[in-house]
Design a protein around this motif. Structure first.
Motif, PDB file in Angstrom:
ATOM      1  N   ALA A  32       0.756  -1.113  -0.071  1.00 21.04           N
ATOM      2  CA  ALA A  32      -0.023  -0.043   0.001  1.00 21.04           C
ATOM      3  C   ALA A  32       0.759   0.979   0.098  1.00 21.04           C
ATOM      4  N   VAL A  33       0.577   2.269  -0.832  1.00 22.51           N
ATOM      5  CA  VAL A  33       1.446   3.514  -1.024  1.00 22.51           C
ATOM      6  C   VAL A  33       0.695   4.591  -0.913  1.00 22.51           C
ATOM      7  N   TYR A  34       0.950   5.649  -0.064  1.00 18.51           N
ATOM      8  CA  TYR A  34       0.154   6.826   0.061  1.00 18.51           C
ATOM      9  C   TYR A  34       1.050   8.041   0.189  1.00 18.51           C
ATOM     10  N   ILE A  35       0.673   8.882  -0.359  1.00 17.88           N
ATOM     11  CA  ILE A  35       1.309  10.353  -0.294  1.00 17.88           C
ATOM     12  C   ILE A  35       0.831  11.006   0.981  1.00 17.88           C
ATOM     13  N   GLY A  36       1.579  11.652   1.977  1.00 12.24           N
ATOM     14  CA  GLY A  36       1.168  12.503   2.835  1.00 12.24           C
ATOM     15  C   GLY A  36       1.676  13.937   2.511  1.00 12.24           C
ATOM     16  N   LEU A  37       0.640  14.945   1.741  1.00 15.94           N
ATOM     17  CA  LEU A  37       1.287  16.088   1.542  1.00 15.94           C
ATOM     18  C   LEU A  37       0.704  17.161   2.361  1.00 15.94           C
ATOM     19  N   ASN A  38       1.747  17.786   3.105  1.00  7.13           N
ATOM     20  CA  ASN A  38       1.829  18.608   4.201  1.00  7.13           C
ATOM     21  C   ASN A  38       1.365  20.145   3.450  1.00  7.13           C
ATOM     22  N   LEU A  39       0.151  20.644   4.019  1.00  6.11           N
ATOM     23  CA  LEU A  39      -0.116  21.988   3.767  1.00  6.11           C
ATOM     24  C   LEU A  39      -0.086  22.784   5.018  1.00  6.11           C
ATOM     25  N   GLU A  40       0.818  23.726   5.272  1.00  5.99           N
ATOM     26  CA  GLU A  40       1.263  24.318   6.730  1.00  5.99           C
ATOM     27  C   GLU A  40       1.184  25.906   6.303  1.00  5.99           C
ATOM     28  N   ARG A  86      -2.466  10.690 -11.775  1.00 10.07           N
ATOM     29  CA  ARG A  86      -3.580  10.064 -11.373  1.00 10.07           C
ATOM     30  C   ARG A  86      -3.474   9.302 -10.010  1.00 10.07           C
ATOM     31  N   MET A  87      -2.710  10.263  -9.133  1.00 14.87           N
ATOM     32  CA  MET A  87      -2.422   9.705  -7.758  1.00 14.87           C
ATOM     33  C   MET A  87      -3.162  10.519  -6.432  1.00 14.87           C
ATOM     34  N   PRO A  88      -3.711   9.633  -5.699  1.00 13.13           N
ATOM     35  CA  PRO A  88      -4.517  10.429  -4.555  1.00 13.13           C
ATOM     36  C   PRO A  88      -3.551  10.913  -3.516  1.00 13.13           C
ATOM     37  N   ALA A  89      -3.941  11.661  -2.666  1.00 16.54           N
ATOM     38  CA  ALA A  89      -2.911  12.138  -1.539  1.00 16.54           C
ATOM     39  C   ALA A  89      -3.773  11.964  -0.251  1.00 16.54           C
ATOM     40  N   SER A  90      -3.384  12.063   0.987  1.00 12.74           N
ATOM     41  CA  SER A  90      -3.832  12.499   2.195  1.00 12.74           C
ATOM     42  C   SER A  90      -3.118  13.962   2.494  1.00 12.74           C
ATOM     43  N   VAL A  91      -4.020  14.853   2.425  1.00 14.22           N
ATOM     44  CA  VAL A  91      -3.303  16.164   2.585  1.00 14.22           C
ATOM     45  C   VAL A  91      -3.692  16.623   4.260  1.00 14.22           C
ATOM     46  N   LEU A  92      -2.604  16.818   4.837  1.00 15.59           N
ATOM     47  CA  LEU A  92      -2.374  17.238   6.236  1.00 15.59           C
ATOM     48  C   LEU A  92      -2.442  18.849   6.510  1.00 15.59           C
ATOM     49  N   VAL A  93      -3.576  18.979   7.046  1.00 17.67           N
ATOM     50  CA  VAL A  93      -3.873  20.743   6.854  1.00 17.67           C
ATOM     51  C   VAL A  93      -3.903  21.071   8.427  1.00 17.67           C
ATOM     52  N   ASN A  94      -2.850  22.292   8.355  1.00 17.06           N
ATOM     53  CA  ASN A  94      -3.362  23.192   9.413  1.00 17.06           C
ATOM     54  C   ASN A  94      -4.263  24.023   9.341  1.00 17.06           C
ATOM     55  N   SER A  95      -5.292  23.985  10.334  1.00 15.90           N
ATOM     56  CA  SER A  95      -6.639  24.496  10.226  1.00 15.90           C
ATOM     57  C   SER A  95      -6.841  25.928   9.770  1.00 15.90           C
ATOM     58  N   ARG A  96      -5.709  26.791  10.225  1.00 18.46           N
ATOM     59  CA  ARG A  96      -5.621  28.166   9.855  1.00 18.46           C
ATOM     60  C   ARG A  96      -5.511  28.443   8.528  1.00 18.46           C
ATOM     61  N   LEU A  97      -4.938  27.708   7.670  1.00 10.64           N
ATOM     62  CA  LEU A  97      -5.037  27.598   6.207  1.00 10.64           C
ATOM     63  C   LEU A  97      -6.238  28.045   5.306  1.00 10.64           C
ATOM     64  N   TYR A  98      -7.445  27.599   5.972  1.00 12.59           N
ATOM     65  CA  TYR A  98      -8.568  27.982   5.513  1.00 12.59           C
ATOM     66  C   TYR A  98      -8.712  29.484   5.403  1.00 12.59           C
ATOM     67  N   ALA A  99      -8.393  30.172   6.200  1.00 17.50           N
ATOM     68  CA  ALA A  99      -8.361  31.455   6.236  1.00 17.50           C
ATOM     69  C   ALA A  99      -7.356  32.248   5.804  1.00 17.50           C
ATOM     70  N   ASP A 100      -6.241  31.879   5.822  1.00 19.92           N
ATOM     71  CA  ASP A 100      -4.933  32.469   5.206  1.00 19.92           C
ATOM     72  C   ASP A 100      -4.650  32.223   3.844  1.00 19.92           C
ATOM     73  N   CYS A 101      -5.172  30.946   3.164  1.00 18.11           N
ATOM     74  CA  CYS A 101      -5.063  30.466   1.841  1.00 18.11           C
ATOM     75  C   CYS A 101      -6.315  30.158   1.206  1.00 18.11           C
ATOM     76  N   PRO A 102      -7.322  31.210   1.144  1.00 19.21           N
ATOM     77  CA  PRO A 102      -8.428  30.615   0.591  1.00 19.21           C
ATOM     78  C   PRO A 102      -8.393  30.053  -0.809  1.00 19.21           C
ATOM     79  N   GLY A 103      -9.071  29.021  -0.878  1.00 17.39           N
ATOM     80  CA  GLY A 103      -9.061  28.065  -2.220  1.00 17.39           C
ATOM     81  C   GLY A 103      -8.136  27.041  -2.298  1.00 17.39           C
TER      82      GLY A 103
END
Length: 297
Positions: A32-40, A86-103
């Protein structure tokens, strides 16, 4: 003279991989292979943050701007790469990014990617807080992710992979079903939590992780990409005798840089070319299967 065991966390017991039952991932796959993409996100003028160069007095414009580039440019380049392969990702999200980086988070949601809790911001750690403060941090981040995504996240990675002695307990009590902070195994592992509970640990990489590799060990983008290919080829071979999880941890401000993105794209293309032999999935997909099938340790 008797053997004296070392101080222990009490979360899981020792288990040797060759002694475990052999099972398959979905589709009869073994790797099983997954990508953990950190958006911080990072606070300007204070707090923690990875450094491209030794930081000066605050405000540390050099390092702050380098990290901010990842959300403004690098993340979008990585998204294009994942789309093309065509690769999926698990996107690891700092919650403040919704306000700081809309979209930004919304663009990965539109891909169907999994959204994973990753604290409020990577300016702070959670492991150095008292229990009430840590519980509040988890609750705040969870509430924001739930409000934006319409459902609560199942998984959590602490900012800076920081845990207190109570973190697995607090995550289980907050409704999380898996955590990503531990790199102690290549298969999912049940952690005991207080009051008879449990939470699943899905393997998260520290070797195949661009921060330790590139920022700490000073590897080049090509060296990091080579490590991904070598690890993949070896784990694919090893998985003939045991089901394995290969995680890949990425940060846009590091591997989104053009000179690192090109070799990364080649490495990911090598993995994607074997999609018929592996399970390309998300951390949450692994956790769900391991839980529902009863195969986790």
């Amino acid at each position: 003279m008797t053997d004296t065991p070392a101080p222990h966390h009490g979360r899981y017991a020792y288990s040797a991989l060759p002694d475990r039952p052999v099972y398959d991932w979905p589709g009869g796959k073994r790797l099983a292979v997954y990508i953990g993409l950190n958006l911080e996100g990072f606070d300007f003028g204070l707090g923690l943050g990875a450094e491209l160069a030794p930081g000066g007095p605050q405000p540390d414009v050099l390092n702050y701007a380098w990290r901010d580039w990842g959300n403004r440019v690098g993340a979008w380049r990585i998204k294009d790469t994942l789309d093309a392969l065509r690769m999926p990702a698990s996107v690891l999200v700092n919650s403040r990014l919704y306000a700081d980086c809309p979209g930004l988070i919304e663009a990965f949601r539109a891909r169907g990617d999994e959204i994973v809790g990753h604290g409020r911001t990577n300016t702070e750690r959670q492991g150095d807080r008292e229990e009430a403060e840590e519980r509040a941090l988890i609750a705040e981040a969870t509430a924001i992710l739930t409000a934006h995504e319409g459902k609560a996240p199942k998984g959590w990675l602490g900012p800076w992979i920081s845990q207190s002695h109570r973190t697995p307990d607090l995550l289980a009590e907050a409704g999380y079903t898996y955590l990503l902070d531990w790199c102690h195994d290549d298969q999912p592992t049940w952690f005991a939590t207080r009051n008879g509970g449990r939470i699943l640990a899905v393997p998260y990489p520290q070797e195949l992780n661009d921060i330790p590799a590139i920022v700490a060990r000073k590897e080049t983008g090509q060296q990091f990409a080579d490590a991904l290919v070598e690890a993949f080829d070896e784990m694919l071979e090893q998985s003939r005798t045991a089901p394995l999880v290969m995680g890949i941890a990425l940060h846009p401000y590091i591997v989104g840089q053009p000179h690192r993105l090109r070799p990364l794209r080649r490495a990911l293309a090598h993995i994607a070319a074997h999609r018929d032999e592996i399970w390309l999935t998300t951390a949450g997909g692994i956790a769900d299967f391991a839980t529902e099938s009863g195969t986790a340790l």
